[in-house]
Write a protein that holds these residues in place. Sequence first.
Motif, mmCIF file in Angstrom:
data_model
loop_
_atom_site.group_PDB
_atom_site.id
_atom_site.type_symbol
_atom_site.label_atom_id
_atom_site.label_comp_id
_atom_site.label_asym_id
_atom_site.label_seq_id
_atom_site.Cartn_x
_atom_site.Cartn_y
_atom_site.Cartn_z
ATOM 1 N N ASN A 38 0.697 -1.213 -0.084
ATOM 2 C CA ASN A 38 0.042 -0.139 -0.102
ATOM 3 C C ASN A 38 0.797 1.424 -0.160
ATOM 4 O OD1 ASN A 38 -2.414 -1.356 -0.293
ATOM 5 N ND2 ASN A 38 -2.383 -1.965 2.026
ATOM 6 N N LEU A 40 2.958 4.119 -2.437
ATOM 7 C CA LEU A 40 2.746 4.760 -3.847
ATOM 8 C C LEU A 40 3.838 4.998 -4.568
ATOM 9 C CD1 LEU A 40 0.716 7.855 -2.303
ATOM 10 C CD2 LEU A 40 -0.445 5.737 -3.244
ATOM 11 N N HIS A 42 4.944 7.775 -5.865
ATOM 12 C CA HIS A 42 4.651 9.290 -5.742
ATOM 13 C C HIS A 42 5.289 10.452 -6.451
ATOM 14 C CE1 HIS A 42 8.293 8.461 -3.354
ATOM 15 N NE2 HIS A 42 8.631 9.775 -3.514
ATOM 16 N N GLU A 56 2.551 6.270 1.571
ATOM 17 C CA GLU A 56 1.178 5.873 1.933
ATOM 18 C C GLU A 56 0.453 7.042 1.342
ATOM 19 O OE1 GLU A 56 1.380 2.880 5.445
ATOM 20 O OE2 GLU A 56 1.087 4.947 5.966
ATOM 21 N N ARG A 57 -0.987 6.511 1.008
ATOM 22 C CA ARG A 57 -1.896 7.389 0.459
ATOM 23 C C ARG A 57 -2.051 8.576 1.478
ATOM 24 N NH1 ARG A 57 -6.064 5.102 -3.017
ATOM 25 N NH2 ARG A 57 -5.518 2.704 -3.213
ATOM 26 N N GLY A 58 -2.485 9.957 0.614
ATOM 27 C CA GLY A 58 -2.136 10.857 1.311
ATOM 28 C C GLY A 58 -0.894 11.465 1.643
ATOM 29 N N GLU A 153 -3.991 10.639 -9.544
ATOM 30 C CA GLU A 153 -4.733 9.429 -9.078
ATOM 31 C C GLU A 153 -3.660 8.536 -8.374
ATOM 32 O OE1 GLU A 153 -8.007 8.582 -9.686
ATOM 33 O OE2 GLU A 153 -8.352 10.741 -10.527
ATOM 34 N N ASP A 154 -3.857 8.033 -7.327
ATOM 35 C CA ASP A 154 -2.991 7.130 -6.673
ATOM 36 C C ASP A 154 -2.230 6.046 -7.499
ATOM 37 O OD1 ASP A 154 -2.837 8.985 -4.465
ATOM 38 O OD2 ASP A 154 -4.074 7.689 -3.234
ATOM 39 N N VAL A 156 -0.663 2.743 -6.670
ATOM 40 C CA VAL A 156 -0.589 1.975 -5.666
ATOM 41 C C VAL A 156 0.122 0.884 -5.683
ATOM 42 C CG1 VAL A 156 -1.935 0.879 -3.308
ATOM 43 C CG2 VAL A 156 -2.740 2.950 -4.480
#
Length: 163
Positions: A38, A40, A42, A56-58, A153-154, A156
């Motif tokens: 999980n 990214l 990034h 991670e997300r965020g 858009e992530d 992942v």
Amino acid sequence: MVKLHTNLGTITLDLDAEKAPATVENFLAYVESGFYTNTLFHRVIDGFMIQGGGFERGMKQKPVRAPIKNEAANGLKNEAYTVAMARTPDPDSATSQFFINVADNDFLDYRAPTAKEYGYCVFARVVEGQEVVDQIKKVGTATRGMHRDVPVEDIVISKAEVV
């Protein structure tokens, strides 16, 4: 070999433990611990590279292990579809983040044992999933906080596994 399962497809990496033993050992420790689950991709810059393995997300940064010694003087080149360790300006600062070169980036190669010319350690090559890398490099990006070139858009990495 390591498979990176992403929401856009799977990327298979062939690791070069002979030329980058400490780097491969470090990368495998992160893979085997589930660290990359999980995380990214990034940072995406078409014509340069796609970077992942630390957020991670965020854009929440994950805690990492101690940095490793830079093995960029191993003769491997930052060519398209090779994988190298990301780092700060300190040559020996790589931890978990890595990038996949999407072009030949010879300016990232080792030149001399100085902070400015040490280069970025290549430790693997994409052997399957180049089309996934090509898809990722084309995604739209934006600035999020202090981070530039972040996919809108992530992208992942749902799982990284040794195969």
